[in-house]
Design an enzyme around this catalytic site. Structure first.
Site, short mmCIF file in Angstrom:
data_model
loop_
_atom_site.label_atom_id
_atom_site.label_comp_id
_atom_site.label_asym_id
_atom_site.label_seq_id
_atom_site.Cartn_x
_atom_site.Cartn_y
_atom_site.Cartn_z
N ASP A 13 0.39 -2.61 -8.73
CA ASP A 13 1.25 -2.65 -10.41
C ASP A 13 -0.02 -2.63 -11.36
OD1 ASP A 13 2.76 -4.62 -8.68
OD2 ASP A 13 1.30 -6.00 -8.58
N LYS A 16 2.37 2.34 -12.90
CA LYS A 16 2.81 3.67 -11.35
C LYS A 16 4.49 3.78 -11.75
CE LYS A 16 1.56 1.87 -7.53
NZ LYS A 16 1.30 0.56 -7.74
N GLY A 40 7.03 -2.33 -6.50
CA GLY A 40 7.80 -2.93 -6.59
C GLY A 40 7.55 -2.34 -8.81
N HIS A 41 8.57 -1.10 -8.83
CA HIS A 41 7.82 -0.50 -9.95
C HIS A 41 8.84 -0.71 -11.07
CE1 HIS A 41 5.35 2.88 -6.81
NE2 HIS A 41 5.17 1.64 -6.69
N GLN A 224 1.36 1.29 -4.33
CA GLN A 224 0.29 -0.02 -4.04
C GLN A 224 -0.88 0.39 -4.76
OE1 GLN A 224 2.26 1.02 -0.62
NE2 GLN A 224 3.42 -1.23 -1.56
#
Ligand code: GDP
Ligand code: IMO
Ligand code: MG
Length: 430
Positions: A13, A16, A40-41, A224
Protein backbone atom coordinates in the site's frame (compact mmCIF):
# COMPACT_ATOMS: atom_id res chain seq x y z
CA UNK A 1 16.79 2.67 -22.31
CA UNK A 2 15.74 0.30 -19.54
CA UNK A 3 12.60 -1.54 -18.57
CA UNK A 4 11.35 -0.70 -15.08
CA UNK A 5 10.37 -2.97 -12.20
CA UNK A 6 8.22 -1.43 -9.49
CA UNK A 7 8.13 -3.05 -6.06
CA UNK A 8 6.78 -2.04 -2.65
CA UNK A 9 9.61 -1.42 -0.19
CA UNK A 10 7.58 -1.65 3.05
CA UNK A 11 4.43 -3.65 3.97
CA UNK A 12 2.39 -2.86 0.84
CA UNK A 13 0.00 0.00 0.00
CA UNK A 14 2.88 2.36 -0.68
CA UNK A 15 1.10 3.83 -3.71
CA UNK A 16 2.35 1.39 -6.36
CA UNK A 17 -0.89 1.73 -8.39
CA UNK A 18 -0.58 5.49 -8.66
CA UNK A 19 3.09 5.35 -9.68
CA UNK A 20 2.61 2.49 -12.17
CA UNK A 21 -0.29 4.40 -13.73
CA UNK A 22 1.87 7.53 -14.03
CA UNK A 23 4.84 5.61 -15.47
CA UNK A 24 2.66 3.61 -17.86
CA UNK A 25 2.36 6.68 -20.11
CA UNK A 26 6.01 5.94 -20.99
CA UNK A 27 5.62 2.14 -21.23
CA UNK A 28 4.15 -0.16 -23.89
CA UNK A 29 3.53 -3.20 -21.72
CA UNK A 30 2.59 -3.53 -18.02
CA UNK A 31 3.10 -6.90 -16.31
CA UNK A 32 1.91 -8.29 -12.95
CA UNK A 33 4.27 -11.08 -11.79
CA UNK A 34 3.23 -12.25 -8.30
CA UNK A 35 0.42 -12.12 -5.76
CA UNK A 36 -3.23 -12.15 -6.70
CA UNK A 37 -6.38 -10.26 -5.82
CA UNK A 38 -5.06 -9.76 -2.28
CA UNK A 39 -3.54 -6.62 -3.86
CA UNK A 40 -5.49 -3.37 -4.04
CA UNK A 41 -3.98 -0.67 -6.27
CA UNK A 42 -5.75 2.69 -6.40
CA UNK A 43 -5.61 5.06 -9.37
CA UNK A 44 -7.10 8.54 -9.23
CA UNK A 45 -7.48 10.19 -12.63
CA UNK A 46 -9.36 13.49 -12.59
CA UNK A 47 -12.53 12.58 -10.69
CA UNK A 48 -12.44 8.87 -11.43
CA UNK A 49 -11.14 6.32 -8.91
CA UNK A 50 -10.11 2.85 -10.11
CA UNK A 51 -9.44 0.08 -7.61
CA UNK A 52 -7.50 -2.71 -9.29
CA UNK A 53 -6.74 -6.07 -7.70
CA UNK A 54 -5.61 -8.41 -10.46
CA UNK A 55 -5.52 -6.27 -13.56
CA UNK A 56 -2.24 -4.44 -14.20
CA UNK A 57 -2.51 -0.70 -13.55
CA UNK A 58 -1.69 0.08 -17.21
CA UNK A 59 -5.11 -1.26 -18.20
CA UNK A 60 -6.74 2.17 -17.97
CA UNK A 61 -4.47 3.66 -20.67
CA UNK A 62 -5.62 2.94 -24.22
CA UNK A 63 -3.06 1.26 -26.46
CA UNK A 64 -1.08 -0.46 -23.71
CA UNK A 65 -0.70 -4.21 -23.41
CA UNK A 66 -1.52 -5.63 -19.95
CA UNK A 67 -0.08 -8.97 -18.90
CA UNK A 68 -0.72 -11.29 -15.97
CA UNK A 69 2.38 -13.47 -15.63
CA UNK A 70 2.76 -17.06 -14.48
CA UNK A 71 3.86 -16.00 -10.96
CA UNK A 72 0.41 -14.58 -10.17
CA UNK A 73 -2.42 -16.70 -8.74
CA UNK A 74 -5.70 -15.96 -10.52
CA UNK A 75 -9.21 -16.40 -9.16
CA UNK A 76 -11.09 -16.66 -12.48
CA UNK A 77 -14.40 -15.48 -10.98
CA UNK A 78 -12.75 -12.47 -9.34
CA UNK A 79 -10.97 -11.75 -12.62
CA UNK A 80 -14.17 -11.74 -14.68
CA UNK A 81 -15.91 -9.56 -12.11
CA UNK A 82 -13.04 -7.08 -12.11
CA UNK A 83 -13.03 -6.96 -15.92
CA UNK A 84 -16.78 -6.20 -15.82
CA UNK A 85 -16.36 -3.54 -13.11
CA UNK A 86 -13.51 -1.78 -14.89
CA UNK A 87 -15.32 -1.96 -18.25
CA UNK A 88 -18.31 -0.34 -16.55
CA UNK A 89 -15.98 2.59 -15.77
CA UNK A 90 -15.39 3.03 -19.51
CA UNK A 91 -12.14 1.07 -19.96
CA UNK A 92 -11.83 -1.19 -23.01
CA UNK A 93 -10.51 -4.67 -22.25
CA UNK A 94 -10.08 -7.31 -24.95
CA UNK A 95 -7.86 -10.32 -25.70
CA UNK A 96 -5.69 -7.87 -27.68
CA UNK A 97 -5.05 -5.68 -24.63
CA UNK A 98 -5.00 -8.32 -21.86
CA UNK A 99 -3.02 -11.55 -21.89
CA UNK A 100 -2.78 -14.11 -19.11
CA UNK A 101 -0.05 -16.75 -18.89
CA UNK A 102 -1.59 -20.11 -19.74
CA UNK A 103 0.60 -21.74 -17.06
CA UNK A 104 -0.76 -19.49 -14.29
CA UNK A 105 -2.20 -21.28 -11.22
CA UNK A 106 -5.88 -20.76 -10.50
CA UNK A 107 -7.52 -20.02 -7.16
CA UNK A 108 -10.44 -22.42 -6.64
CA UNK A 109 -13.36 -21.89 -4.24
CA UNK A 110 -11.73 -24.49 -1.98
CA UNK A 111 -8.68 -22.26 -1.56
CA UNK A 112 -10.65 -19.34 -0.13
CA UNK A 113 -12.61 -21.79 2.07
CA UNK A 114 -9.30 -23.22 3.28
CA UNK A 115 -7.84 -19.73 3.87
CA UNK A 116 -10.85 -18.96 6.15
CA UNK A 117 -10.70 -22.32 7.95
CA UNK A 118 -6.93 -22.10 8.55
CA UNK A 119 -7.22 -18.55 9.88
CA UNK A 120 -10.01 -19.61 12.24
CA UNK A 121 -7.91 -22.56 13.43
CA UNK A 122 -4.96 -20.24 14.21
CA UNK A 123 -7.04 -18.58 16.92
CA UNK A 124 -4.96 -15.88 18.59
CA UNK A 125 -2.07 -16.46 16.19
CA UNK A 126 -4.03 -15.33 13.13
CA UNK A 127 -1.96 -13.91 10.28
CA UNK A 128 -4.72 -11.52 9.23
CA UNK A 129 -4.77 -12.76 5.61
CA UNK A 130 -7.11 -11.25 3.05
CA UNK A 131 -8.93 -14.64 2.92
CA UNK A 132 -8.71 -14.62 -0.86
CA UNK A 133 -7.18 -18.12 -0.99
CA UNK A 134 -3.72 -16.84 -1.92
CA UNK A 135 -1.68 -18.97 0.54
CA UNK A 136 -3.47 -22.30 -0.10
CA UNK A 137 -3.15 -21.80 -3.89
CA UNK A 138 0.61 -21.21 -3.73
CA UNK A 139 0.87 -24.26 -1.43
CA UNK A 140 -0.88 -26.41 -4.05
CA UNK A 141 1.33 -25.00 -6.80
CA UNK A 142 4.50 -26.03 -4.98
CA UNK A 143 2.94 -29.37 -3.97
CA UNK A 144 2.37 -30.01 -7.72
CA UNK A 145 -1.38 -30.47 -7.48
CA UNK A 146 -2.42 -26.97 -8.66
CA UNK A 147 -5.04 -26.32 -11.33
CA UNK A 148 -3.62 -24.16 -14.13
CA UNK A 149 -5.32 -22.00 -16.73
CA UNK A 150 -4.27 -24.36 -19.56
CA UNK A 151 -6.08 -27.22 -17.74
CA UNK A 152 -9.40 -25.55 -18.63
CA UNK A 153 -8.73 -26.59 -22.25
CA UNK A 154 -8.64 -30.26 -21.23
CA UNK A 155 -11.85 -31.23 -19.37
CA UNK A 156 -10.83 -34.89 -18.90
CA UNK A 157 -7.54 -33.98 -17.25
CA UNK A 158 -9.22 -31.18 -15.29
CA UNK A 159 -11.83 -33.56 -13.84
CA UNK A 160 -9.05 -35.98 -12.78
CA UNK A 161 -6.95 -33.23 -11.24
CA UNK A 162 -9.91 -31.83 -9.28
CA UNK A 163 -10.66 -35.30 -7.91
CA UNK A 164 -7.09 -35.59 -6.57
CA UNK A 165 -7.08 -32.01 -5.31
CA UNK A 166 -10.23 -32.59 -3.32
CA UNK A 167 -9.06 -35.86 -1.75
CA UNK A 168 -6.33 -33.74 -0.18
CA UNK A 169 -8.45 -30.72 0.74
CA UNK A 170 -11.54 -32.54 1.95
CA UNK A 171 -9.43 -34.49 4.45
CA UNK A 172 -8.11 -31.17 5.76
CA UNK A 173 -11.49 -29.41 5.71
CA UNK A 174 -13.01 -32.31 7.63
CA UNK A 175 -10.21 -32.14 10.20
CA UNK A 176 -10.80 -28.41 10.58
CA UNK A 177 -14.54 -28.94 11.10
CA UNK A 178 -15.45 -27.17 7.83
CA UNK A 179 -17.83 -28.46 5.12
CA UNK A 180 -16.39 -30.69 2.42
CA UNK A 181 -16.58 -29.61 -1.24
CA UNK A 182 -17.56 -31.90 -4.13
CA UNK A 183 -15.04 -31.90 -7.04
CA UNK A 184 -17.88 -32.19 -9.59
CA UNK A 185 -19.34 -28.95 -8.23
CA UNK A 186 -16.08 -27.07 -8.88
CA UNK A 187 -15.75 -28.74 -12.30
CA UNK A 188 -19.23 -27.59 -13.33
CA UNK A 189 -18.57 -24.05 -12.11
CA UNK A 190 -15.27 -23.94 -14.01
CA UNK A 191 -16.79 -25.25 -17.23
CA UNK A 192 -19.35 -22.44 -17.14
CA UNK A 193 -16.64 -19.75 -17.29
CA UNK A 194 -13.78 -21.60 -19.06
CA UNK A 195 -14.31 -19.99 -22.48
CA UNK A 196 -14.64 -16.49 -21.03
CA UNK A 197 -11.23 -16.79 -19.34
CA UNK A 198 -9.42 -18.82 -21.99
CA UNK A 199 -9.78 -16.01 -24.55
CA UNK A 200 -7.05 -14.17 -22.63
CA UNK A 201 -4.69 -17.19 -22.29
CA UNK A 202 -1.37 -16.97 -24.12
CA UNK A 203 2.30 -17.92 -23.92
CA UNK A 204 3.22 -14.79 -22.06
CA UNK A 205 6.95 -15.54 -22.16
CA UNK A 206 6.74 -15.43 -25.98
CA UNK A 207 4.58 -12.30 -26.02
CA UNK A 208 7.20 -10.60 -23.85
CA UNK A 209 10.04 -11.83 -26.06
CA UNK A 210 8.27 -10.36 -29.11
CA UNK A 211 7.74 -7.09 -27.23
CA UNK A 212 11.43 -6.94 -26.39
CA UNK A 213 12.44 -7.57 -29.98
CA UNK A 214 10.19 -4.68 -31.05
CA UNK A 215 12.00 -2.47 -28.54
CA UNK A 216 8.87 -2.01 -26.40
CA UNK A 217 9.30 -0.60 -22.92
CA UNK A 218 8.10 -3.02 -20.25
CA UNK A 219 6.92 -2.00 -16.81
CA UNK A 220 6.75 -4.79 -14.21
CA UNK A 221 4.20 -4.06 -11.47
CA UNK A 222 4.83 -5.70 -8.11
CA UNK A 223 2.15 -6.25 -5.50
CA UNK A 224 2.51 -6.18 -1.70
CA UNK A 225 5.84 -5.04 -0.21
CA UNK A 226 9.21 -6.54 0.64
CA UNK A 227 8.37 -7.02 4.34
CA UNK A 228 5.54 -9.36 3.22
CA UNK A 229 7.95 -11.46 1.07
CA UNK A 230 7.81 -15.14 2.02
CA UNK A 231 11.62 -15.28 2.42
CA UNK A 232 12.69 -11.79 3.35
CA UNK A 233 9.64 -10.51 5.23
CA UNK A 234 8.32 -10.78 8.77
CA UNK A 235 7.77 -14.55 8.46
CA UNK A 236 5.27 -16.09 9.20
CA UNK A 237 3.31 -12.78 9.05
CA UNK A 238 3.82 -12.54 5.30
CA UNK A 239 2.07 -13.41 2.08
CA UNK A 240 2.93 -16.64 0.23
CA UNK A 241 4.87 -15.26 -2.74
CA UNK A 242 8.25 -13.72 -3.36
CA UNK A 243 7.95 -9.99 -3.81
CA UNK A 244 11.59 -9.12 -4.45
CA UNK A 245 12.43 -7.54 -7.82
CA UNK A 246 14.01 -10.78 -9.08
CA UNK A 247 10.52 -12.32 -9.01
CA UNK A 248 9.61 -10.14 -12.01
CA UNK A 249 11.83 -12.47 -14.03
CA UNK A 250 10.58 -15.85 -12.71
CA UNK A 251 7.01 -14.63 -12.46
CA UNK A 252 6.72 -13.61 -16.11
CA UNK A 253 9.23 -15.69 -18.06
CA UNK A 254 11.89 -13.12 -18.99
CA UNK A 255 15.60 -13.39 -18.20
CA UNK A 256 16.95 -11.57 -15.13
CA UNK A 257 18.59 -8.81 -17.19
CA UNK A 258 15.20 -7.77 -18.60
CA UNK A 259 13.89 -6.37 -15.33
CA UNK A 260 15.80 -3.12 -15.88
CA UNK A 261 15.74 -0.29 -13.37
CA UNK A 262 14.31 -1.26 -9.98
CA UNK A 263 12.06 1.41 -8.49
CA UNK A 264 11.07 0.95 -4.84
CA UNK A 265 7.75 2.56 -3.97
CA UNK A 266 8.16 4.02 -0.51
CA UNK A 267 5.63 5.77 1.71
CA UNK A 268 6.98 8.78 3.61
CA UNK A 269 5.85 7.02 6.82
CA UNK A 270 4.98 3.35 7.42
CA UNK A 271 1.74 1.36 7.37
CA UNK A 272 0.81 -2.28 7.74
CA UNK A 273 -2.50 -4.20 7.41
CA UNK A 274 -2.92 -7.45 9.28
CA UNK A 275 -0.96 -8.81 12.21
CA UNK A 276 2.79 -9.12 12.80
CA UNK A 277 5.73 -7.05 14.03
CA UNK A 278 5.88 -3.33 13.25
CA UNK A 279 8.59 -1.65 15.34
CA UNK A 280 7.73 1.99 14.53
CA UNK A 281 3.96 1.62 14.97
CA UNK A 282 2.37 4.60 16.76
CA UNK A 283 -0.67 3.58 18.78
CA UNK A 284 -1.27 7.21 19.70
CA UNK A 285 -2.35 10.57 18.29
CA UNK A 286 0.51 10.62 15.78
CA UNK A 287 -0.53 7.27 14.29
CA UNK A 288 -4.20 8.34 14.27
CA UNK A 289 -3.30 11.55 12.48
CA UNK A 290 -1.34 9.70 9.78
CA UNK A 291 -4.24 7.27 9.34
CA UNK A 292 -6.82 10.04 9.02
CA UNK A 293 -4.80 12.32 6.74
CA UNK A 294 -3.64 9.39 4.62
CA UNK A 295 -7.07 7.66 4.52
CA UNK A 296 -5.34 4.50 5.62
CA UNK A 297 -8.03 1.88 5.07
CA UNK A 298 -7.31 -1.24 3.05
CA UNK A 299 -8.26 -1.09 -0.65
CA UNK A 300 -9.10 -4.81 -0.67
CA UNK A 301 -10.56 -5.58 2.76
CA UNK A 302 -11.42 -2.10 4.09
CA UNK A 303 -9.46 -2.84 7.27
CA UNK A 304 -7.87 0.06 9.15
CA UNK A 305 -4.15 0.18 8.40
CA UNK A 306 -1.71 0.41 11.31
CA UNK A 307 0.47 3.55 11.05
CA UNK A 308 3.91 4.61 12.29
CA UNK A 309 7.12 6.57 11.65
CA UNK A 310 9.35 6.03 8.64
CA UNK A 311 11.69 3.09 9.21
CA UNK A 312 14.91 3.77 7.29
CA UNK A 313 16.58 0.57 8.52
CA UNK A 314 13.86 -1.55 7.01
CA UNK A 315 13.82 0.32 3.69
CA UNK A 316 17.64 0.22 3.50
CA UNK A 317 17.36 -3.58 3.77
CA UNK A 318 14.77 -3.59 0.94
CA UNK A 319 17.14 -1.47 -1.18
CA UNK A 320 19.87 -4.09 -0.76
CA UNK A 321 17.72 -7.22 -1.17
CA UNK A 322 15.91 -5.94 -4.26
CA UNK A 323 18.73 -3.97 -5.85
CA UNK A 324 16.60 -0.82 -5.75
CA UNK A 325 18.14 1.87 -7.98
CA UNK A 326 15.88 4.67 -6.81
CA UNK A 327 12.62 5.23 -4.99
CA UNK A 328 9.28 6.91 -5.58
CA UNK A 329 8.52 8.63 -2.27
CA UNK A 330 4.76 8.86 -1.80
CA UNK A 331 2.31 10.57 0.57
CA UNK A 332 4.73 13.26 1.73
CA UNK A 333 1.67 15.55 2.01
CA UNK A 334 0.23 13.37 4.79
CA UNK A 335 3.05 14.59 7.04
CA UNK A 336 2.12 18.29 6.64
CA UNK A 337 1.48 19.95 10.01
CA UNK A 338 3.46 17.67 12.33
CA UNK A 339 5.68 19.64 14.76
CA UNK A 340 8.35 16.96 14.64
CA UNK A 341 8.97 13.86 12.55
CA UNK A 342 10.83 10.78 13.63
CA UNK A 343 12.84 8.39 11.50
CA UNK A 344 14.01 5.00 12.73
CA UNK A 345 17.78 4.61 12.18
CA UNK A 346 18.33 1.24 13.89
CA UNK A 347 17.04 -1.00 16.67
CA UNK A 348 17.92 -2.04 20.18
CA UNK A 349 17.73 -5.72 21.08
CA UNK A 350 18.49 -6.45 24.73
CA UNK A 351 20.54 -3.25 24.90
CA UNK A 352 22.58 -4.09 21.79
CA UNK A 353 22.35 -1.86 18.70
CA UNK A 354 21.26 -3.53 15.45
CA UNK A 355 21.65 -1.87 12.05
CA UNK A 356 19.45 -4.46 10.31
CA UNK A 357 16.00 -6.01 10.69
CA UNK A 358 16.60 -9.44 12.28
CA UNK A 359 15.11 -12.71 10.95
CA UNK A 360 13.96 -14.33 14.22
CA UNK A 361 10.23 -14.08 14.97
CA UNK A 362 10.77 -13.26 18.64
CA UNK A 363 13.61 -10.86 17.87
CA UNK A 364 11.39 -9.01 15.39
CA UNK A 365 8.70 -8.71 18.04
CA UNK A 366 11.14 -7.47 20.72
CA UNK A 367 13.35 -4.95 18.88
CA UNK A 368 12.91 -1.35 19.86
CA UNK A 369 13.41 1.43 17.33
CA UNK A 370 16.11 4.07 17.74
CA UNK A 371 14.94 7.40 16.35
CA UNK A 372 16.37 10.61 15.01
CA UNK A 373 14.04 13.63 15.18
CA UNK A 374 13.60 16.20 12.44
CA UNK A 375 11.58 19.41 12.40
CA UNK A 376 8.17 19.23 10.69
CA UNK A 377 6.59 21.88 8.43
CA UNK A 378 3.31 23.79 8.53
CA UNK A 379 3.01 24.63 4.84
CA UNK A 380 0.91 22.42 2.57
CA UNK A 381 2.82 20.16 0.20
CA UNK A 382 -0.38 18.62 -1.16
CA UNK A 383 -0.49 18.80 -4.92
CA UNK A 384 3.04 20.23 -5.24
CA UNK A 385 4.36 19.63 -8.75
CA UNK A 386 7.87 21.01 -8.41
CA UNK A 387 10.61 20.22 -5.91
CA UNK A 388 11.19 23.95 -5.47
CA UNK A 389 7.59 24.32 -4.15
CA UNK A 390 8.45 22.24 -1.07
CA UNK A 391 9.21 23.94 2.27
CA UNK A 392 12.87 23.62 3.40
CA UNK A 393 11.97 21.21 6.24
CA UNK A 394 10.27 18.85 3.74
CA UNK A 395 13.30 19.03 1.43
CA UNK A 396 15.53 18.15 4.39
CA UNK A 397 13.25 15.21 5.34
CA UNK A 398 13.53 13.85 1.77
CA UNK A 399 17.33 14.23 1.67
CA UNK A 400 17.78 12.56 5.08
CA UNK A 401 15.72 9.60 3.85
CA UNK A 402 17.86 9.32 0.70
CA UNK A 403 21.02 9.31 2.75
CA UNK A 404 19.80 6.79 5.33
CA UNK A 405 18.39 4.27 2.84
CA UNK A 406 21.25 4.62 0.35
CA UNK A 407 19.07 5.32 -2.69
CA UNK A 408 17.98 8.52 -4.45
CA UNK A 409 14.41 9.77 -4.90
CA UNK A 410 13.45 9.42 -8.59
CA UNK A 411 9.80 10.45 -8.13
CA UNK A 412 7.88 12.26 -5.44
CA UNK A 413 4.11 12.00 -5.02
CA UNK A 414 2.12 14.69 -3.27
CA UNK A 415 -1.52 13.57 -3.66
CA UNK A 416 -3.54 10.60 -4.97
CA UNK A 417 -4.06 12.41 -8.32
CA UNK A 418 -2.10 11.07 -11.30
CA UNK A 419 -0.45 14.40 -12.17
CA UNK A 420 0.54 15.46 -8.65
CA UNK A 421 3.88 13.78 -9.18
CA UNK A 422 7.35 15.32 -9.29
CA UNK A 423 9.88 13.70 -11.61
CA UNK A 424 13.48 14.01 -10.47
CA UNK A 425 15.00 11.22 -12.55
CA UNK A 426 13.25 9.18 -15.24
CA UNK A 427 13.56 5.48 -14.28
CA UNK A 428 13.18 4.44 -17.95
CA UNK A 429 16.46 6.21 -18.64
CA UNK A 430 17.93 5.03 -15.32
P1 GDP B 1 -0.76 0.23 -3.52
O1 GDP B 1 -1.33 -1.03 -3.00
O2 GDP B 1 0.73 0.32 -3.27
O3 GDP B 1 -1.09 0.50 -4.97
O4 GDP B 1 -1.41 1.41 -2.68
P2 GDP B 1 -2.98 1.58 -2.32
O5 GDP B 1 -3.68 2.05 -3.54
O6 GDP B 1 -3.50 0.35 -1.65
O7 GDP B 1 -2.90 2.68 -1.19
C1 GDP B 1 -2.30 3.92 -1.42
C2 GDP B 1 -3.36 5.00 -1.18
O8 GDP B 1 -2.73 6.26 -1.10
C3 GDP B 1 -4.38 5.13 -2.29
O9 GDP B 1 -5.61 5.51 -1.75
C4 GDP B 1 -3.81 6.24 -3.18
O10 GDP B 1 -4.81 6.93 -3.91
C5 GDP B 1 -3.21 7.13 -2.13
N1 GDP B 1 -2.01 7.88 -2.56
C6 GDP B 1 -1.03 7.52 -3.43
N2 GDP B 1 -0.08 8.46 -3.49
C7 GDP B 1 -0.46 9.45 -2.65
C8 GDP B 1 0.13 10.70 -2.24
O11 GDP B 1 1.21 11.07 -2.66
N3 GDP B 1 -0.57 11.44 -1.32
C9 GDP B 1 -1.76 11.03 -0.81
N4 GDP B 1 -2.35 11.80 0.09
N5 GDP B 1 -2.34 9.86 -1.16
C10 GDP B 1 -1.69 9.08 -2.06
P1 IMO C 1 -0.89 -4.25 -2.19
O1 IMO C 1 -0.43 -4.80 -3.51
C1 IMO C 1 -0.97 -4.69 2.15
C2 IMO C 1 -1.13 -8.76 3.76
C3 IMO C 1 -2.40 -9.18 4.49
C4 IMO C 1 -1.81 -10.13 5.52
C5 IMO C 1 -0.69 -10.82 4.75
C6 IMO C 1 -1.07 -12.19 4.20
O2 IMO C 1 -2.19 -3.54 -2.24
O3 IMO C 1 0.20 -3.48 -1.54
P2 IMO C 1 -2.56 -12.95 2.12
O4 IMO C 1 -4.01 -12.77 1.85
O5 IMO C 1 -1.66 -12.41 1.08
O6 IMO C 1 -2.21 -14.38 2.46
O7 IMO C 1 -2.31 -12.13 3.49
O8 IMO C 1 -0.36 -9.96 3.67
N1 IMO C 1 -1.32 -8.24 2.39
C7 IMO C 1 -1.23 -6.96 2.06
N2 IMO C 1 -1.03 -5.86 2.81
N3 IMO C 1 -1.06 -4.56 0.82
C8 IMO C 1 -1.23 -5.66 0.04
O9 IMO C 1 -1.20 -5.58 -1.31
C9 IMO C 1 -1.37 -6.92 0.65
N4 IMO C 1 -1.56 -8.18 0.19
C10 IMO C 1 -1.51 -8.98 1.26
O10 IMO C 1 -3.03 -8.07 5.08
O11 IMO C 1 -1.20 -9.41 6.56
MG1 MG D 1 -2.91 -1.67 -1.80
Amino acid sequence: MANVTVIGSQWGDEGKGKIVDWLSSRADVVVRFQGGHNAGHTLVINDKVYKLHLLPSGIVRPGKLSIIGNGVVVDPWALLKEIDDVRAQGVEISPETLKIADNVNLIMPVHSAMDEALEAARGKGQLGTTKRGIGPTYEDKVARRGIRLCDLRDPVLLREKLEKLMVHHNALLKGLGASEICPQEIFDQLMQIADQVLVYADQVWRVLEQARRRGDKILFEGAQGIMLDVDHGTYPFVTSSNIVAAQASTGSGVGPKAIGTVLGITKAYTTRVGTGPFPTEQLNEDGERMGQRGHEFGTTTGRKRRCGWFDATLVRQAVTICGIDGIALTKLDVLDGFDELKICTGYLLDGKKLDYFPAGQNEQARIEPVYMTLPGWNESTRGARSFSDLPPAAVKYVHVIEELIGAPVFLLSTSPERDDTILLKDPFYG
